[in-house]
Design an enzyme around this catalytic site. Structure first.
Site, PDB file in Angstrom:
ATOM      1  N   ASP A 159       0.851  -1.256  -0.060  1.00  0.00           N
ATOM      2  CA  ASP A 159       0.054  -0.071   0.046  1.00  0.00           C
ATOM      3  C   ASP A 159       0.857   1.416  -0.086  1.00  0.00           C
ATOM      4  O   ASP A 159       1.838   1.210   0.510  1.00  0.00           O
ATOM      5  CB  ASP A 159      -0.944  -0.042   1.302  1.00  0.00           C
ATOM      6  CG  ASP A 159      -1.969   1.201   1.196  1.00  0.00           C
ATOM      7  OD1 ASP A 159      -2.752   1.216   0.526  1.00  0.00           O
ATOM      8  OD2 ASP A 159      -1.525   1.895   2.420  1.00  0.00           O
TER       9      ASP A 159
ATOM     10  N   GLU B 254       1.551  -0.449  -4.952  1.00  0.00           N
ATOM     11  CA  GLU B 254       0.379   0.602  -5.212  1.00  0.00           C
ATOM     12  C   GLU B 254       1.143   1.772  -5.553  1.00  0.00           C
ATOM     13  O   GLU B 254       1.490   2.638  -4.622  1.00  0.00           O
ATOM     14  CB  GLU B 254      -0.707   0.613  -4.352  1.00  0.00           C
ATOM     15  CG  GLU B 254      -1.643   1.463  -4.640  1.00  0.00           C
ATOM     16  CD  GLU B 254      -2.261   2.514  -3.730  1.00  0.00           C
ATOM     17  OE1 GLU B 254      -3.231   3.218  -3.893  1.00  0.00           O
ATOM     18  OE2 GLU B 254      -1.616   2.824  -2.661  1.00  0.00           O
TER      19      GLU B 254
END
Ligand code: AAO
Length: 511
Positions: A212, A248
């Site tokens: 993330d 990401e």
């Protein structure tokens, strides 16, 4: 030479770029906010039998419990500790899921929140999913433990302490993303704590990680963490297998940080993919499906073997993150199925299918004020997934991955795996078709008039079931039949008002 070939073959299946799916399985499904117990069941009753490669699960570690608004989905992006204890379940349930999924050949990938801990504005206390104490004001997270030394407060040069300008790479990496306390990943102690968490998950049997907010970490710091990771568990994976990594990074152009800076570490999310495909299928900005002939690198995307692609994700399906209004979601089901069908038929990238829940959308001044709504729940307890007699989901879960058109295109991708992109055809507008070698063929009609054409499919002669309008059941088609001649030619007609204006056939849908 022999050694070289051996090495490159091993490199392919071992490196961090490979999802370690079982032979013949190619796609990941994101079971957003599902409970571990439900995922275990889904692996056994559906994902395994239908050929799904793996599941991206929501963050499994302890997070802040937010009550205003009430239990938003995004509380799971505010870590308190690395204890496996969340709304989806506890460590025992997590272990049980990983074992049961792996045993039916379905891999588990964890959404790893390692850039930051919780938001600086949360009150100190024990309002967390496992009851661990934390004090954001003092930067105190005793359950890890982290203290003031472990955050980037001194390094960030903006007045607010937050990211103010995405054109400055130092701000983006050293300041807070949305007020989230930014970990000092340059410190070996912090790297070790994160690696300890990820290695715990590897020991349990996960196959890899979505990293993330990777854009908000220096690529070298991510690498230092990854270098500390163990090989995958030999209970299920060949010796020496490295965890699958997808970072990401939102790179739609126009900012300082490029996705190419991260490809050395693993795969990277290609956000241009869903944004552009949505624009094309919506026919915005003069885009046409015929322009998709050179889809992939030809559209300025990163190399296919470094990309992870999706039509929508948990952020941009509700206006968070990036991609804008063009993003197609289950709310636009007809166009969405076409987009997902196109993605799964096309060879570019590793594909991830989204699986969502319904919420009460309510737009005020163009913004959905309910974009925070958490999963279906009773007083905060996530509801179980129920299965309707027609195999769709109940209890407020959308389960796009169970829609016939999507489930059958996941199978299509498995059948055509490794076959070249071939036999492209278009009408210069929004009617297009292409094949995958001699294994599969797909035709789309996104024009406002009917399609009626005889096309070269590349397939062997025979009668094939269209897997969009139906299935092959007991040696018969429940939907449309397509007849391929000895020369590989077949006639297709698709009304512009068809429920699903596309047709797909493949070797295993042949009668
Ligand atoms: C919540 C509250 C906040 C509060 C905070 C702390 O909503 O008000 O301050 O708590 O108390 C999720 C939610 C957040 C939530 C957070 C923590 O989405 O709302 O904050 O949990 O609970 C950036 C990042 C990207 C990130 C994305 C949401 O780069 O990494 O924002 N995604 C991940 C997760 C996501 C999660 C987090 C990260 C945090 O998937 O679920 O947040 O763990 C530009 C930049 C992008 C940037 C976007 C949005 O995009 O390029 O990098 O994403 O802005 O800030 C055009 C441009 C495009 C641009 C876009 C939007 O399209 O082309 O580049 O406009 O401006």
């Amino acid at each position: 030479m022999k050694f070289f070939l051996l090495f490159s073959a091993l490199g392919l299946c071992w490196a961090q770029y490979a999802p370690h799916t079982q032979q013949g399985r190619t796609s990941i499904v994101h079971l957003f906010e599902w409970r571990w117990a439900d995922i275990a069941e889904e692996c056994e009753r559906y994902l395994g039998p239908k050929g799904f490669g793996g599941v991206q699960v929501s963050p499994p570690n302890e997070n802040v419990v937010i009550t205003n608004p009430y239990r938003p989905w995004w509380e799971r992006y505010q870590p308190v500790s690395y204890k496996l204890c969340s709304r989806s379940g506890n460590e025992d349930e997590f272990r049980n899921m990983v074992t049961r999924c792996n045993n039916v050949g379905v891999r588990i990938y964890v959404d790893a929140i390692i850039n930051h801990m919780c938001g600086v504005g949360n009150a100190a206390g024990t309002s967390s999913t496992c009851g661990s104490y934390y004090n954001p004001h003092n930067r105190d997270f005793p359950a890890v433990p982290y203290s003031g030394w472990d955050f980037n407060d001194g390094k960030c040069k903006t007045e607010s302490g937050g990211i103010e300008n995405y054109v400055d790479p130092f701000q983006v990496r050293d300041c807070r993303l949305s007020g989230l306390l930014d970990l000092a990943l340059e410190k070996d102690y912090v790297r070790s704590k994160i690696a300890e968490y990820l290695n715990h998950l590897i020991a349990i049997g996960v196959a890899g990680f979505r990293i993330d907010a990777s854009k908000h970490m220096w690529p070298g710091d991510i690498k230092a963490v990854l270098d500390k990771l163990h090989n995958l568990s030999t209970n299920w994976f060949p010796e020496g297998s490295r965890p699958f990594i997808y970072q990401e990074v939102i790179d739609l152009g126009g900012e300082a940080i490029k996705s190419s800076e991260y490809v050395g570490n693993g795969r990277v999310t290609e956000f241009k993919y869903g944004a552009k495909l949505g624009t094309v299928i919506r026919k915005w900005n003069g885009e046409k499906m015929s322009y998709l002939k050179n889809w992939g690198e030809g559209w300025g995307f990163m190399p296919s073997d470094r990309a992870l692609v999706f039509v929508d994700n948990h952020d941009n399906q509700r206006g968070h993150g990036a991609g804008g209004a063009s993003i197609l979601t289950f709310w636009d089901a007809r166009l969405y199925k076409m987009a997902v069908g196109f993605m799964l038929a096309h060879p570019y990238g590793i594909t991830r299918v989204m699986s969502s829940y319904y919420w009460q959308r309510h737009f005020e001044n163009g913004k959905d004020v309910n974009d925070w709504t958490g999963p279906p729940n009773n007083n905060g307890m996530t509801k179980e997934i129920t299965i309707n007699p027609d195999t769709t989901c109940g209890n407020g879960w959308v389960c796009e991955h169970r829609w016939r058109q999507i489930r059958n295109m996941v199978a299509f991708r498995n059948v055509v795996d490794g076959q070249p992109f071939s036999n492209w055809w278009d009408n210069g507008s929004n009617q297009v078709a292409f094949g995958r070698g001699n294994r599969g063929f797909i035709v789309f009609n996104n024009d406002d008039w009917s399609l009626s054409s005889t096309l070269q499919t590349g397939l062997p002669a025979g009668t094939y079931c269209d897997v969009i309008s139906g299935d092959k059941v007991d040696g018969n088609c429940t939907g449309i039949k397509i007849y391929v001649s000895g020369e590989g030619m077949a006639h297709f007609s698709i009304s512009n008002s068809a429920e699903d204006p596309f047709i797909a056939i493949h070797s295993e849908s042949k009668l």
